[in-house]
Design a protein around this motif. Sequence first.
Motif, PDB file in Angstrom:
ATOM      1  N   TYR A   1       0.803  -1.220   0.000  1.00 37.81           N
ATOM      2  CA  TYR A   1       0.000   0.000   0.000  1.00 37.81           C
ATOM      3  C   TYR A   1       0.842   1.280   0.000  1.00 37.81           C
ATOM      4  N   THR A   2       2.103   1.186   0.383  1.00 34.83           N
ATOM      5  CA  THR A   2       2.938   2.385   0.520  1.00 34.83           C
ATOM      6  C   THR A   2       3.021   3.219  -0.760  1.00 34.83           C
ATOM      7  N   PRO A   3       3.290   2.631  -1.945  1.00 36.65           N
ATOM      8  CA  PRO A   3       3.350   3.465  -3.154  1.00 36.65           C
ATOM      9  C   PRO A   3       2.049   4.204  -3.447  1.00 36.65           C
ATOM     10  N   THR A   4       0.914   3.514  -3.283  1.00 37.76           N
ATOM     11  CA  THR A   4      -0.376   4.166  -3.526  1.00 37.76           C
ATOM     12  C   THR A   4      -0.640   5.251  -2.488  1.00 37.76           C
ATOM     13  N   PHE A   5      -0.403   4.966  -1.224  1.00 38.54           N
ATOM     14  CA  PHE A   5      -0.611   5.934  -0.144  1.00 38.54           C
ATOM     15  C   PHE A   5       0.303   7.147  -0.329  1.00 38.54           C
ATOM     16  N   GLY A   6       1.559   6.879  -0.646  1.00 35.05           N
ATOM     17  CA  GLY A   6       2.521   7.974  -0.801  1.00 35.05           C
ATOM     18  C   GLY A   6       2.192   8.894  -1.959  1.00 35.05           C
ATOM     19  N   LYS A   7       1.786   8.300  -3.090  1.00 35.86           N
ATOM     20  CA  LYS A   7       1.496   9.107  -4.285  1.00 35.86           C
ATOM     21  C   LYS A   7       0.121   9.749  -4.232  1.00 35.86           C
ATOM     22  N   GLU A   8      -0.911   8.965  -3.903  1.00 38.68           N
ATOM     23  CA  GLU A   8      -2.280   9.453  -4.010  1.00 38.68           C
ATOM     24  C   GLU A   8      -2.720  10.273  -2.801  1.00 38.68           C
ATOM     25  N   VAL A   9      -2.211   9.950  -1.613  1.00 44.92           N
ATOM     26  CA  VAL A   9      -2.655  10.631  -0.394  1.00 44.92           C
ATOM     27  C   VAL A   9      -1.654  11.687   0.071  1.00 44.92           C
ATOM     28  N   LEU A  10      -0.379  11.301   0.141  1.00 45.97           N
ATOM     29  CA  LEU A  10       0.639  12.233   0.621  1.00 45.97           C
ATOM     30  C   LEU A  10       1.204  13.127  -0.476  1.00 45.97           C
ATOM     31  N   LYS A  11       0.935  12.765  -1.742  1.00 49.96           N
ATOM     32  CA  LYS A  11       1.377  13.534  -2.910  1.00 49.96           C
ATOM     33  C   LYS A  11       2.902  13.621  -3.013  1.00 49.96           C
ATOM     34  N   LEU A  12       3.577  12.527  -2.638  1.00 41.52           N
ATOM     35  CA  LEU A  12       5.028  12.428  -2.807  1.00 41.52           C
ATOM     36  C   LEU A  12       5.329  11.793  -4.154  1.00 41.52           C
ATOM     37  N   SER A  13       6.577  11.883  -4.602  1.00 37.93           N
ATOM     38  CA  SER A  13       6.932  11.349  -5.915  1.00 37.93           C
ATOM     39  C   SER A  13       6.984   9.825  -5.884  1.00 37.93           C
ATOM     40  N   ALA A  14       6.783   9.205  -7.057  1.00 39.83           N
ATOM     41  CA  ALA A  14       6.807   7.744  -7.164  1.00 39.83           C
ATOM     42  C   ALA A  14       8.167   7.194  -6.755  1.00 39.83           C
ATOM     43  N   ILE A  15       9.243   7.880  -7.146  1.00 45.16           N
ATOM     44  CA  ILE A  15      10.591   7.406  -6.800  1.00 45.16           C
ATOM     45  C   ILE A  15      10.805   7.451  -5.295  1.00 45.16           C
ATOM     46  N   ASP A  16      10.335   8.524  -4.635  1.00 49.51           N
ATOM     47  CA  ASP A  16      10.497   8.648  -3.181  1.00 49.51           C
ATOM     48  C   ASP A  16       9.801   7.505  -2.435  1.00 49.51           C
ATOM     49  N   VAL A  17       8.544   7.225  -2.814  1.00 46.39           N
ATOM     50  CA  VAL A  17       7.797   6.208  -2.068  1.00 46.39           C
ATOM     51  C   VAL A  17       8.330   4.805  -2.348  1.00 46.39           C
ATOM     52  N   LEU A  18       8.812   4.567  -3.564  1.00 45.74           N
ATOM     53  CA  LEU A  18       9.405   3.261  -3.855  1.00 45.74           C
ATOM     54  C   LEU A  18      10.755   3.098  -3.160  1.00 45.74           C
TER      55      LEU A  18
END
Length: 432
Positions: free
Chosen positions: A261-278
């Motif tokens: 869930y971290t990539p989806t949560f990071g991108k869609e909710v926290l609005k962080l970059s895909a590279i950062d959350v991965l």
Amino acid sequence: MSTASHASSPNESKVKTVFRVVSGNFLEMYDFMVYGYFASAIAKTYFPSGSEFASLMLSLSVFGAGFLMRPIGAIVLGAYIDHHGRRKGLILTLGLMALGTLTVASVPGYATIGLLAPVMVLFGRLLQGFSAGVELGGVSVYLSEIATKGNKGFYCAWQSGSQQVAVVFAALIGVILNSVLPAEQMTAWGWRVPFLIGCLIVPFLFLIRRSLKETDEFLARKHHPSMGEIMKTMAQNWGIVLAGMGMVIMTTVSFYMITAYTPTFGKEVLKLSAIDVLAVTVCVGVSNLIWLPLAGALSDRIGRRPVLLTFTILTILTSYPAVQWLVADPSFLRLLGVLLWLSFLYGSYNGAMVVSLTEVMPVEVRTAGFSLAYSLATTVGGFTPAISTLLIHTTGNKAAPGLWLGVAAIIGLISTLVLYRTPEARNQYRTA
């Protein structure tokens, strides 16, 4: 000199055996992680909708649907393994997993074949779920039966350890792809690359797992129960299976929250970059890999119960405040700090939980019982990405996933107290 040589060879043999048995477990978790990491792109490919939320929920629901097949796979394939042997069953599950992965990787998008596309993706996920229903149980039981005396916790921890290698590997592929491909190409076709890589790994994993030997403990058994006998024993021990399921819910909710869930949560909710959350997900996988065997070894020394109780209570007390602190001011460093803390809680709990589940199950149905308890729990925990997305959408509280994790920890705490409620149960497996 010769004595040292003879002493080292059994250890080398054990290391190789552990590597062979957990290799297929790597593929099972790799498939699930890749789908979770690229859920947004998969949603656009197979589940187009006028609402991004609806599209993502459909994609995450199909991700969760794979878990609904796990209890069926646990019963059918678990009985097969308890009757025919650990080795044959582990080879069979690997073949089924490979077929499911190939299906998801090769299905054309909705724009090309219409409704057939999501139907075929669902079939691939259900097949993956069916095989995965017994993979974890088969691997855990095999490791517990080859473990040296007093080290079952440490050995069994490598079942989950191999999953963390898959988490890191899948996330690293995601980091590389997002670095070299524009977002449009990632959505159009780039997300398929990790699935195809999984397909290419399959022949190598088959060669490794074919060399497995049957466990001495299984061969020494005079009677191998039939499907009917296994079902009867499972029914007689439904309380143990139910309590085991409760322990695993804590594991599955925390694991899928901090990984898939971290990539989806990071991108869609926290609005962080895909590279950062991965990148954070890579760190989580490494952290999990460190804590799992350490906690397994600790439970070998002080007992399973103290470890399980400590980390369920810590999770209850800290999960929601930690996520609340994260969403108050989202950043790469805050996401990393919170996820590493949750990783510590997950890894430390699960390192003791897996071996506990192999020990509390009756020996004649050890694989089927373990697999059913684990699979029933994943029908709850596997929907964590969808449940978290729904909770945030309906409540408006971005920290709601932390509450969901706290509820899972309460269930784990109650189940631990039930299974280890007597002094005999508390001490029975301390030196197993």
